[in-house]
Design a protein around this motif. Structure first.
Motif, PDB file in Angstrom:
ATOM      1  N   HIS A  41      75.051 -62.004 -66.634  1.00 38.25           N
ATOM      2  CA  HIS A  41      76.128 -62.936 -66.994  1.00 38.25           C
ATOM      3  C   HIS A  41      77.444 -62.242 -67.328  1.00 38.25           C
ATOM      4  N   GLY A  98      81.174 -64.226 -68.525  1.00 38.53           N
ATOM      5  CA  GLY A  98      79.888 -64.831 -68.816  1.00 38.53           C
ATOM      6  C   GLY A  98      79.535 -64.680 -70.281  1.00 38.53           C
ATOM      7  N   ASN A 103      78.369 -68.809 -67.241  1.00 35.45           N
ATOM      8  CA  ASN A 103      78.542 -67.656 -66.344  1.00 35.45           C
ATOM      9  C   ASN A 103      79.366 -68.127 -65.154  1.00 35.45           C
TER      10      ASN A 103
END
Length: 366
Positions: free
Chosen positions: A143, A161, A212
């Protein structure tokens, strides 16, 4: 390996009155790329492609992938989702040669999404320097966000993210996790950013409450900013991004955790933005373009979203700021798509997500 043109047609998902599937052919431009992640078109007709493995590759104007990676690329932390990611040319690239790269930097125990600027001299990067680093550091390799796009005022947006294990931080303005940031070209925060002046807030923040974000488009005609982000199990989203807004993660979500556990009992709450569109089950959206080319007039003004798990490109038709219809494209290829771009020639360009990834060119059959 894709070694010949594939002629196919889109599969209609919703609505038939105003939508007609386009017939197209798909032709490989380059193959043998290690998880290609982002693509940019050079003024001379060539292309630059990032590989998540940490390399930047040149496809020349003749369509030939150069054997040697471009030198001068910043060192990336490469593991799982971590590596070299986003790529964007400066608006004045034809004169300045300046470009921007996002990448994971650090170690497995302490890493960040980083942004570097550099000058491309036609064969190598020069004056490469890190200009922004997400704070705080995090563990793990998931992420990172990583998409980059320029606004009309020459500032840039970088998507981020939540670091996967740090999702509650997406609501914390004291850090950058789970946000979109707006930066000057030197990496500093513009003084008119929406959280400037809020005590304890990071001045680079532009929007918060994201999971994300791997799709980002700025509509040059209207100034609208569209993003998309991965949900957990379900709840992938397309959002219309406005400065200072909170997009809700993880306070609200249309998805559940991977083990089936509830993340939040709420899909909406006061003060939190609703997505324009959400997908359950997840398609895993990974890139996006707003089509403004001439080869596919029926796609004009549509969002095209590449998808990993869905193994498709989702065509999203807008009516104002609302989603009217959708269409699924390129499922017949059976591959994961990492990015989708509109070329200066009006063709659509796709990056396939694999250890032997490809750049594909989509043109009409007629």
């Amino acid at each position: 390996m894709l070694n010949k043109s594939i002629v196919a047609a889109g599969l209609l998902l919703a609505g038939t009155a105003s939508v007609h599937a386009a017939e197209y052919q798909v032709t490989p431009v380059a193959e043998g790329l290690a998880y290609p992640w982002s693509l940019a078109f050079l003024p001379d007709g060539g292309m630059l492609v990032t590989e998540r493995a940490g390399r930047l590759r040149l496809i020349n104007a003749a369509g030939e992938l150069q054997a040697e990676p471009i030198s001068g690329v910043p060192q990336a932390f490469v593991n799982s989702q971590a590596g070299l990611m986003g790529l964007a040319l400066a608006p004045d690239f034809a004169k300045s040669g300046e470009l921007f790269l996002s990448y994971a930097c650090g170690t497995a125990e302490a890493n960040h999404t980083c942004l570097a600027s550099a000058r491309f001299n036609g064969s190598a990067l020069e004056n490469t320097q890190e200009i922004f680093r997400v704070e705080p550091a995090k563990k793990g390799s998931a992420h990172y966000g990583g998409r980059i796009a320029f606004l009309a005022d020459d500032t840039l947006l970088l998507t981020l993210g939540d670091g996967f294990d740090y999702r509650e931080q997406a609501q914390n303005t004291a850090n950058h996790l789970g946000s979109i940031v707006r930066l000057n070209r030197d990496g500093s925060a513009p003084q008119d950013n929406p959280f400037v002046g809020e005590q304890g807030a990071q001045p680079a923040l532009y929007s918060i409450g994201h999971r994300n974000v791997q799709g980002l488009v700025v509509d040059a005609d209207t100034g609208r900013v569209f993003s998309h982000e991965h949900g957990p199990r379900g709840g992938d989203e397309i959002n219309l991004i406005e400065a200072g807004k909170n997009y809700g993660w993880p306070k609200i979500t249309y998805g559940i955790d991977y083990d089936g556990a509830q993340i939040s009992p709420y899909t909406e709450l006061p003060g939190l933005e609703q997505p324009l569109l959400h997908w359950t089950p997840s398609i895993a959206p990974s890139g996006m373009t707003l089509y403004r080319g001439e080869l596919f007039p029926q796609w004009q003004g549509n969002l095209l979203v590449s998808a990993l798990a869905g193994k498709e490109v989702r065509r999203v038709m807008l009516k104002g700021n609302q989603v009217a219809e959708q269409e699924s494209l390129f499922k017949e290829l059976g591959v994961r798509f990492r990015d989708v771009r509109t070329g200066p020639d009006g063709a659509l360009y796709l990056l396939t997500d694999s250890a032997n990834g490809s750049v594909l060119r989509v043109t009409p059959t007629n």
